[in-house]
Write an enzyme that holds these catalytic residues in place. Sequence first.
Site, PDB file in Angstrom:
ATOM      1  N   GLY A   5      26.762  31.307 -62.295  1.00 23.09           N
ATOM      2  CA  GLY A   5      26.880  31.361 -60.839  1.00 23.09           C
ATOM      3  C   GLY A   5      28.044  32.151 -60.278  1.00 23.09           C
ATOM      4  O   GLY A   5      27.947  32.731 -59.215  1.00 23.09           O
ATOM      5  N   ASP A  57      31.627  29.117 -58.733  1.00 20.76           N
ATOM      6  CA  ASP A  57      30.838  29.398 -57.526  1.00 20.76           C
ATOM      7  C   ASP A  57      30.902  28.236 -56.544  1.00 20.76           C
ATOM      8  O   ASP A  57      31.163  28.421 -55.371  1.00 20.76           O
ATOM      9  CB  ASP A  57      29.378  29.754 -57.876  1.00 20.76           C
ATOM     10  N   ASP A 115      30.861  21.072 -56.869  1.00 23.29           N
ATOM     11  CA  ASP A 115      29.936  20.067 -56.318  1.00 23.29           C
ATOM     12  C   ASP A 115      30.450  18.686 -56.739  1.00 23.29           C
ATOM     13  O   ASP A 115      31.387  18.173 -56.146  1.00 23.29           O
ATOM     14  CB  ASP A 115      28.534  20.391 -56.832  1.00 23.29           C
ATOM     15  N   LYS A 144      32.235  21.242 -52.028  1.00 28.91           N
ATOM     16  CA  LYS A 144      31.545  20.146 -51.324  1.00 28.91           C
ATOM     17  C   LYS A 144      32.391  18.886 -51.457  1.00 28.91           C
ATOM     18  O   LYS A 144      32.196  18.097 -52.390  1.00 28.91           O
ATOM     19  CB  LYS A 144      30.165  19.909 -51.957  1.00 28.91           C
ATOM     20  N   PHE A 158      22.146  21.586 -50.645  1.00 29.45           N
ATOM     21  CA  PHE A 158      21.885  22.598 -51.654  1.00 29.45           C
ATOM     22  C   PHE A 158      21.915  23.982 -51.010  1.00 29.45           C
ATOM     23  O   PHE A 158      21.310  24.212 -49.966  1.00 29.45           O
ATOM     24  CB  PHE A 158      20.533  22.348 -52.315  1.00 29.45           C
ATOM     25  N   ASP A 217      21.955  29.966 -57.331  1.00 28.96           N
ATOM     26  CA  ASP A 217      20.514  30.088 -57.509  1.00 28.96           C
ATOM     27  C   ASP A 217      19.749  28.805 -57.222  1.00 28.96           C
ATOM     28  O   ASP A 217      20.292  27.711 -57.272  1.00 28.96           O
ATOM     29  CB  ASP A 217      20.211  30.475 -58.950  1.00 28.96           C
ATOM     30  N   ARG A 219      20.135  34.541 -56.495  1.00 35.90           N
ATOM     31  CA  ARG A 219      21.529  34.924 -56.764  1.00 35.90           C
ATOM     32  C   ARG A 219      21.890  36.248 -56.100  1.00 35.90           C
ATOM     33  O   ARG A 219      23.050  36.513 -55.824  1.00 35.90           O
ATOM     34  CB  ARG A 219      21.759  35.076 -58.273  1.00 35.90           C
TER      35      ARG A 219
HETATM   36  P1  IMP Z   1      29.319  20.353 -60.519  1.00 33.69           P
HETATM   37  O1  IMP Z   1      29.586  20.216 -61.980  1.00 33.69           O
HETATM   38  O2  IMP Z   1      28.466  19.222 -60.001  1.00 33.69           O
HETATM   39  O3  IMP Z   1      30.558  20.535 -59.689  1.00 33.69           O
HETATM   40  O4  IMP Z   1      28.462  21.650 -60.276  1.00 33.69           O
HETATM   41  C1  IMP Z   1      28.133  22.398 -61.340  1.00 33.69           C
HETATM   42  C2  IMP Z   1      27.242  23.541 -61.094  1.00 33.69           C
HETATM   43  O5  IMP Z   1      26.063  23.147 -60.424  1.00 33.69           O
HETATM   44  C3  IMP Z   1      27.837  24.627 -60.249  1.00 33.69           C
HETATM   45  O6  IMP Z   1      28.645  25.480 -60.984  1.00 33.69           O
HETATM   46  C4  IMP Z   1      26.588  25.338 -59.818  1.00 33.69           C
HETATM   47  O7  IMP Z   1      26.201  26.262 -60.799  1.00 33.69           O
HETATM   48  C5  IMP Z   1      25.572  24.221 -59.699  1.00 33.69           C
HETATM   49  N1  IMP Z   1      25.425  23.833 -58.291  1.00 33.69           N
HETATM   50  C6  IMP Z   1      26.015  22.814 -57.640  1.00 33.69           C
HETATM   51  N2  IMP Z   1      25.663  22.778 -56.349  1.00 33.69           N
HETATM   52  C7  IMP Z   1      24.797  23.814 -56.165  1.00 33.69           C
HETATM   53  C8  IMP Z   1      24.084  24.339 -55.022  1.00 33.69           C
HETATM   54  O8  IMP Z   1      24.144  23.828 -53.889  1.00 33.69           O
HETATM   55  N3  IMP Z   1      23.321  25.429 -55.257  1.00 33.69           N
HETATM   56  C9  IMP Z   1      23.215  26.032 -56.472  1.00 33.69           C
HETATM   57  N4  IMP Z   1      23.861  25.591 -57.557  1.00 33.69           N
HETATM   58  C10 IMP Z   1      24.655  24.499 -57.410  1.00 33.69           C
HETATM   59 MG    MG Z   2      28.272  27.249 -61.837  1.00 39.19          MG
END
Ligand code: IMP
Ligand code: MG
Length: 179
Positions: free
Chosen positions: A48, A103, A106, A134, A157, A164, A170
Amino acid sequence: MKEIKILDKNFREMIPESIVTKRIGELAVMINNDYSGKEAIFLGILDGAFLFAAELYKRIDILSRISFVKLASYQGTRTTGTVRELIGLNEDITGKEIVVIEDVADTGHTLNMIIDELRKRKAGKVRIATLLYKPDSFQYKDTVKPDYVGFEIDNNFVVGHGLDYNGYGRNLPAIYTLI
Ligand code: IMP
Ligand code: MG
């Protein structure tokens, strides 16, 4: 407002390309100031962050290098859980200042795992640059701090600018949110 469809879902433009680009420029200025006279290794998290990393890094003027890493998931042989391993970082980072480029922060699981791994490898100071954050979803506020944040967004999202939906979207220059 511009709307688009990717596979079965509809998205609405949330942050136009010009605003994204301008903000990335501002983050680069902050990083250049903070690391003035120092050296850093930038670490982009695939897939990402590839676009954000490129746009940020071309504006970086300190002595630095960039590498890309990936968190590979596989089923553990001894346990039933999924093991995630950081791949692509083959050099010695002992004592090195690192800027992780993500990217979107979350839940923060990804960043938490990466920071953990960098600590194990005895990295120096680690900072985080993330295009999107977020805060309502992030679970590591006490231990992991995104230092350079492009935009704080709601817990929805989003796609575009590297992010993506099932592999698609992307290439969209703006950032779109799910309707
Ligand atoms: P995390 O580990 O939950 O912080 O997020 C991990 C990965 O999930 C990020 O690096 C993104 O690749 C993917 N991700 C999280 N939220 C979104 C979104 O809203 N759209 C697309 N990919 C996301
Ligand atoms: Mg990512």
